[in-house]
Design a protein around this motif. Sequence first.
Motif, short mmCIF file in Angstrom:
data_model
loop_
_atom_site.label_atom_id
_atom_site.label_comp_id
_atom_site.label_asym_id
_atom_site.label_seq_id
_atom_site.Cartn_x
_atom_site.Cartn_y
_atom_site.Cartn_z
N PHE A 1 6.17 7.28 6.81
CA PHE A 1 6.20 8.55 6.13
C PHE A 1 7.67 8.75 5.73
N GLY A 2 7.81 9.19 4.46
CA GLY A 2 9.07 9.82 3.85
C GLY A 2 9.22 11.15 4.31
N GLN A 3 10.21 11.93 3.99
CA GLN A 3 10.48 13.19 4.46
C GLN A 3 9.99 14.07 3.63
N GLY A 4 9.39 13.80 2.57
CA GLY A 4 8.78 14.63 1.76
C GLY A 4 9.47 15.42 0.79
N THR A 5 8.89 16.09 -0.36
CA THR A 5 9.27 16.97 -1.20
C THR A 5 8.85 18.35 -1.22
N ARG A 6 9.65 19.20 -0.89
CA ARG A 6 8.96 20.57 -0.88
C ARG A 6 9.07 21.26 -2.22
N LEU A 7 7.93 21.61 -2.76
CA LEU A 7 7.69 22.21 -4.04
C LEU A 7 7.43 23.51 -3.98
N ALA B 1 0.79 -1.19 0.08
CA ALA B 1 0.07 0.06 0.09
C ALA B 1 0.89 1.30 0.08
N LEU B 2 0.65 2.32 -0.90
CA LEU B 2 1.36 3.28 -1.03
C LEU B 2 0.50 4.47 -1.06
N TYR B 3 0.78 5.71 -0.34
CA TYR B 3 -0.20 6.96 -0.44
C TYR B 3 0.56 8.05 -0.43
N TRP B 4 -0.31 9.08 -1.36
CA TRP B 4 0.62 10.53 -1.22
C TRP B 4 -0.60 11.56 -0.60
N TYR B 5 0.22 12.43 0.25
CA TYR B 5 -0.37 13.26 0.95
C TYR B 5 0.33 14.78 0.58
N ARG B 6 -0.56 15.82 0.69
CA ARG B 6 -0.19 17.02 0.64
C ARG B 6 -0.09 17.97 1.81
N GLN B 7 1.05 18.54 2.41
CA GLN B 7 0.92 19.21 3.43
C GLN B 7 1.18 20.90 3.06
N SER B 8 -0.13 21.63 3.17
CA SER B 8 0.21 22.97 2.73
C SER B 8 0.07 23.85 3.99
N LEU B 9 0.57 25.04 4.13
CA LEU B 9 0.39 25.95 5.09
C LEU B 9 -0.97 26.31 5.28
N GLU C 1 -0.33 27.76 -6.31
CA GLU C 1 -1.13 27.01 -5.20
C GLU C 1 -0.87 25.65 -4.95
N ASP C 2 -0.02 24.99 -5.94
CA ASP C 2 0.56 23.74 -5.67
C ASP C 2 1.63 23.74 -4.80
N SER C 3 2.19 24.98 -4.58
CA SER C 3 3.42 24.91 -3.60
C SER C 3 2.99 24.32 -2.20
N ALA C 4 3.49 23.25 -1.72
CA ALA C 4 3.43 22.42 -0.61
C ALA C 4 4.54 21.42 -0.24
N VAL C 5 4.50 20.69 0.72
CA VAL C 5 5.28 19.51 0.84
C VAL C 5 4.48 18.23 0.53
N TYR C 6 5.05 17.54 -0.28
CA TYR C 6 4.13 16.41 -0.70
C TYR C 6 4.94 15.16 -0.11
N LEU C 7 4.08 14.19 0.56
CA LEU C 7 4.39 13.32 1.29
C LEU C 7 4.15 11.96 0.89
N CYS C 8 4.94 10.98 1.02
CA CYS C 8 4.54 9.62 0.54
C CYS C 8 4.60 8.72 1.77
N ALA C 9 3.80 7.69 1.82
CA ALA C 9 3.75 6.74 2.92
C ALA C 9 3.32 5.58 2.44
N SER C 10 4.09 4.43 3.05
CA SER C 10 3.53 3.16 2.87
C SER C 10 3.57 2.10 3.93
N ARG C 11 2.56 1.29 3.84
CA ARG C 11 2.18 0.05 4.48
C ARG C 11 2.24 -1.07 4.15
N ILE C 12 2.36 -2.04 4.99
CA ILE C 12 2.57 -3.40 4.72
C ILE C 12 1.59 -4.03 3.63
N ARG C 13 0.28 -3.17 4.17
CA ARG C 13 -0.98 -3.74 3.44
C ARG C 13 -1.88 -2.65 3.58
N GLY C 14 -3.10 -2.67 2.70
CA GLY C 14 -3.90 -1.61 2.89
C GLY C 14 -5.01 -1.52 4.03
#
Lengths: 115, 115
Positions: free
Chosen positions: B106-112, B31-39, B85-98
């Motif tokens: 969680f990963g450390q993120g990509t700051r865009l 299982a893999l997820y993308w999240y977005r962290q905005s101010l 407005e797309d400027s944010a930190v994009y976080l990825c997370a994974s789980r062994i199963r969904g």
Amino acid sequence: AQSVSQHNHHVILSEAASLELGCNYSYGGTVNLFWYVQYPGQHLQLLLKYFSGDPLVKGIKGFEAEFIKSKFSFNLRKPSVQWSDTAEYFCAVNQGSSNTGKLIFGQGTTLQVKP
Amino acid sequence: GAGVSQSPSNKVTEKGKDVELRCDPISGHTALYWYRQSLGQGLEFLIYFQGNSAPDKSGLPSDRFSAERTGGSVSTLTIQRTQQEDSAVYLCASRIRGNQDTEAFFGQGTRLTVV
């Protein structure tokens, strides 16, 4: 839609003070509950989680949280904070019936502990 | 790898350009997820992968956003014609199963930053 509310956006405490961060969610079914912490410059880490059983859960670093189903709450507590607890804290929920495991997060609480 | 790895860690792009963000989940996590962290917005769910399929794309904010996953491993989040407005930190997370009763890492993120 499911939502998570964290009442305190910014908390400032002195070392050794007690901490309680509020978290309420808006879903009437079975839920799984989480608290994550993000230390400065680091990734999100799991502090503790509740799936079922004893509603008082203990996590790492002396943190605990209590699930009160009647109040839709999952407040985070620590009896005595340390300077190293300075971080951002996120409450998160997923639906127990969900087969995706996606998390709905609160807006976060920034905790600043003064030495 | 030992944890979830994201690249690049920082990305500055001009408005209107396309960007690709990469996530390497923990080996064996299906299982893999993308999240977005905005101010001021907290953490928002974007998309969920189980294997190479994306059964839940409900959080993608517009058709400029897409994601794929190959080999049940690496995932790429693509944003076309970036906007400020797309400027944010994009976080990825994974789980062994969904399933809901497992921990997400969680990963450390990509700051865009879109300028």
